[in-house]
Write an enzyme that holds these catalytic residues in place. Structure first.
Site, PDB file in Angstrom:
ATOM      1  N   ASN A 150       0.827  -1.203   0.000  1.00 15.40           N
ATOM      2  CA  ASN A 150       0.000   0.000   0.000  1.00 15.40           C
ATOM      3  C   ASN A 150       0.866   1.259   0.000  1.00 15.40           C
ATOM      4  O   ASN A 150       1.006   1.919  -1.033  1.00 15.40           O
ATOM      5  CB  ASN A 150      -0.955  -0.018   1.200  1.00 15.40           C
ATOM      6  CG  ASN A 150      -1.999   1.080   1.124  1.00 15.40           C
ATOM      7  OD1 ASN A 150      -1.886   2.009   0.336  1.00 15.40           O
ATOM      8  ND2 ASN A 150      -3.024   0.980   1.936  1.00 15.40           N
ATOM      9  N   ASP A 151       1.487   1.566   1.130  1.00 17.12           N
ATOM     10  CA  ASP A 151       2.243   2.815   1.219  1.00 17.12           C
ATOM     11  C   ASP A 151       3.383   2.889   0.197  1.00 17.12           C
ATOM     12  O   ASP A 151       3.707   3.972  -0.286  1.00 17.12           O
ATOM     13  CB  ASP A 151       2.816   2.981   2.631  1.00 17.12           C
ATOM     14  CG  ASP A 151       1.712   3.180   3.665  1.00 17.12           C
ATOM     15  OD1 ASP A 151       0.659   3.723   3.293  1.00 17.12           O
ATOM     16  OD2 ASP A 151       1.906   2.786   4.819  1.00 17.12           O
ATOM     17  N   VAL A 152       3.987   1.757  -0.131  1.00 15.86           N
ATOM     18  CA  VAL A 152       5.151   1.792  -1.033  1.00 15.86           C
ATOM     19  C   VAL A 152       4.756   2.072  -2.483  1.00 15.86           C
ATOM     20  O   VAL A 152       5.620   2.243  -3.342  1.00 15.86           O
ATOM     21  CB  VAL A 152       5.998   0.491  -0.966  1.00 15.86           C
ATOM     22  CG1 VAL A 152       6.563   0.299   0.424  1.00 15.86           C
ATOM     23  CG2 VAL A 152       5.195  -0.719  -1.409  1.00 15.86           C
TER      24      VAL A 152
ATOM     25  N   PHE B 286      -0.112   1.417   6.609  1.00 15.25           N
ATOM     26  CA  PHE B 286       0.486   1.717   7.893  1.00 15.25           C
ATOM     27  C   PHE B 286       0.604   3.213   8.150  1.00 15.25           C
ATOM     28  O   PHE B 286       0.398   3.694   9.258  1.00 15.25           O
ATOM     29  CB  PHE B 286       1.874   1.067   7.960  1.00 15.25           C
ATOM     30  CG  PHE B 286       2.680   1.504   9.127  1.00 15.25           C
ATOM     31  CD1 PHE B 286       2.368   1.055  10.396  1.00 15.25           C
ATOM     32  CD2 PHE B 286       3.734   2.382   8.973  1.00 15.25           C
ATOM     33  CE1 PHE B 286       3.104   1.463  11.484  1.00 15.25           C
ATOM     34  CE2 PHE B 286       4.473   2.797  10.063  1.00 15.25           C
ATOM     35  CZ  PHE B 286       4.158   2.335  11.312  1.00 15.25           C
ATOM     36  N   ALA B 287       0.907   3.971   7.084  1.00 16.94           N
ATOM     37  CA  ALA B 287       1.106   5.411   7.267  1.00 16.94           C
ATOM     38  C   ALA B 287      -0.200   6.120   7.642  1.00 16.94           C
ATOM     39  O   ALA B 287      -0.197   7.284   8.018  1.00 16.94           O
ATOM     40  CB  ALA B 287       1.702   6.033   6.007  1.00 16.94           C
TER      41      ALA B 287
END
Lengths: 94, 475
Positions: free
Chosen positions: B399-401, B441-442
């Site tokens: 997701n965040d990456v 996560f972010a």
């Protein structure tokens, strides 16, 4: 060995470590970490001495504990690294 | 043999062992030579252990052998049984044991004169270097042990993966650090007061717990790397205690390895180490309104059959795995799809972000386990260069990456500002396999999910991939 000699060795080994490890590619970072981790189990040689000299009961107990901890670290670390690296090695046919 | 000669030979053996470690690490730089490298390291360790057993101060071997048997059995069992998805917590645990062993050895040396430095022939006593090194060994070792246990607990799901933010935690940590150093200074002044050593260890233990508990799950790659470094530094400190070159060299090698990885992980998130350690990132989650603003009416859902059709027409397909793939145990299903696509003559690669997963290289290990050749595993830059020529990207549990919001560097509240991402949005079509639109996560929404060229496949990763394989086989 005086303190400065020991410190020199420490600093030079750090540089050697940086040189060697910087070249490890990202795909091998997990085995690098677990392999390095196994090497940090070198403290086992201190543990062996502490457990073997049997100076007092307390030093024996501490020595024994240290041998157990360090052996888990050494045996487990090298074994699991070997297991991972074999997976990487066996895939050349791909 | 005279004692000096024996001692010289023992020290020589330690130099050989240390050289084997360095060569071993060097051979780890290629998958073909890495197995040999690890075996070299292991034989260096064996050599060091054997010559140590010959030490004339050892009066009995029962405890040593018992320790070998118990520790060896535990270590070997863990190493053989652990699933590859659980590798981060295992490495954390091993790190912790290494740190604990160093601290305990230093403690034993404080009461056992045979481990203390020989200041004159036959005269052993506590020197300044010895006592200071003992304090550092106890401090770093205890922080490593307890920090690693907390990391293990988080990764194993025993304690919450979310950052646990205590009020005034920075002040508490600082007090604990200064407190343990002050106790250490007292110990240096009065080395016969053994309880002071335990006091240092106790304060450092608490510090270890409190340092790791505020760090969230996705920052674990940094934490594990740092703890790895600490376990090396603890061993090196014990080397200063015992005046032993093998420990000093090996410990600093591991310290360097851990620091390099820590630095790489931080760079891969465009965050500083203090920000990762003390920033408490991941504690704030986007509100429903913020998500609604980005997603409303723009998210397109798809089906396994539709994805199969897309793949039929593709020439180049790239998988982007993330921690979600490990959680769903979807690596086998990904391998099946990979093999099917390859058999159809489609070029397939895996694009792996440095911080994907819970430790450096986590995804690579999972994919190697399921027979993906290592030349198909590509890093950040290589992958990004080829996304514009890629027909279909399949994001599995990342997701965040892949969040394009990372490009928005001017928003100070953006936790991923400037983070190098996998630029999957430059591919022709992006399929994101995800259960829902929940943030990563972010804690921020991901505009990728609402992009024109993105299709969302709302499902469990393993099930979705299996269904795509089935649909492809039918067509």
């Amino acid at each position: 060995m005086d303190f400065i000699t020991a410190l020199t060795i420490f600093v030079l080994a750090m540089f050697a470590g940086f040189e060697v490890i910087t070249k490890v590619p990202p795909i091998l970072h997990t085995p690098l970490m677990s392999g390095a981790n196994a090497i940090s189990g070198i403290t086992i040689i201190g543990a062996i001495l502490a457990a073997g000299t049997k100076y007092t009961t307390l030093s024996m107990v501490l020595g024994f504990l240290a041998v157990v901890f360090a052996t888990i670290n050494v045996v487990g670390g090298f074994a699991v690294t070997h297991r991972m690296l074999q997976m990487f090695q066996g895939r050349r046919r791909g | 043999m005279s004692e000096t000669l024996t001692q010289a030979l023992v020290n020589l053996a330690y130099v050989v062992a240390a050289s084997l470690f360095i060569f071993g690490l060097k051979l780890l730089s290629h998958p073909r030579t890495a197995v040999r490298g690890n075996l070299l390291g292991a034989s260096g360790m064996l050599l060091a252990i054997v010559v140590t057993l010959l030490d004339r101060h050892i009066v009995g071997f029962e405890l040593i052998i018992a320790g070998f048997v118990i520790g060896g059995a535990i270590g070997a069992t863990l190493a053989a049984r652990i699933p590859m998805t659980a590798m981060p917590q295992l490495v954390a645990l091993f790190n912790g044991f290494g740190g604990a062993a160093s601290a305990v050895v230093a403690g034993a040396a404080l009461i056992d004169p045979t481990l203390q430095p020989e200041v004159a022939p036959g005269v052993r006593e506590i020197t300044l270097q010895f006592s200071i090194a003992t304090v550092f060994s106890g401090l770093i070792g205890a922080v490593t042990f307890w920090g690693s246990l907390v990391a293990f607990g988080k990764l194993q799901g025993l304690i919450t993966e979310k950052p646990v933010l205590l009020p005034g935690r920075h002040a508490i940590n600082l007090l604990l650090l200064l407190g343990s150093l002050a106790l250490g200074a007292l110990l240096v002044g009065a080395p016969q007061e053994f309880w002071l050593y335990w006091a240092v260890v106790a304060a450092a233990s608490l510090l270890g717990v409190l340092l790791v508990i505020p760090i969230g799950g996705a920052d674990m790659p940094v934490v594990i790397s740092l703890l790895n470094s600490y376990s090396g530094l603890a061993a090196a400190a014990t080397g200063f205690v015992l005046n032993n070159n093998a420990l000093i060299i090996s410990g600093s090698l591991v310290g360097a390895a851990g620091l390099i990885l820590t630095n790489l992980m931080c760079k891969a998130m465009n965050r500083s180490l203090p920000n990762v350690l003390f920033g408490g990132v991941g504690a704030v989650v986007a509100t429903a309104q913020e998500q609604e603003d980005i997603y409303a009416g723009k998210v397109k859902a798809t089906s396994p059959e539709e994805v199969a059709m897309l793949l039929e027409g593709a020439r180049r397909v790239v998988f982007v795995p993330g921690y979600g793939m490990a959680v769903a145990q979807a690596q086998y299903a990904a391998r099946d799809l990979y093999q099917l696509l390859e058999s159809k003559g489609i070029e397939v690669e895996f694009a792996i972000h440095p911080v994907a997963g819970r430790m450096p290289g986590h995804m690579n290990v999972l994919l190697a386990e399921v027979d993906i050749p290592y030349d198909k595993l590509k890093g950040l830059e290589e992958s990004n260069a080829l996304f514009p020529q890629t027909d279909v990207v399949i994001v599995v549990g990342a997701n965040d990456v892949v969040n394009p919001m990372a490009r928005d560097v001017n928003d100070p509240s953006n936790p991923i500002a400037g983070m190098p991402i996998l630029e999957v949005d430059k591919a022709k079509t992006v399929v994101v396999i995800k259960r829902s639109l929940s943030p990563g996560f972010a804690g921020i929404p991901n505009p990728l999910f609402a992009a024109d060229n993105t299709l969302m496949l709302f499902a469990d990763a393993k099930q979705a991939l299996t269904e795509i394989v089935a649909a492809l086989k039918e067509s």
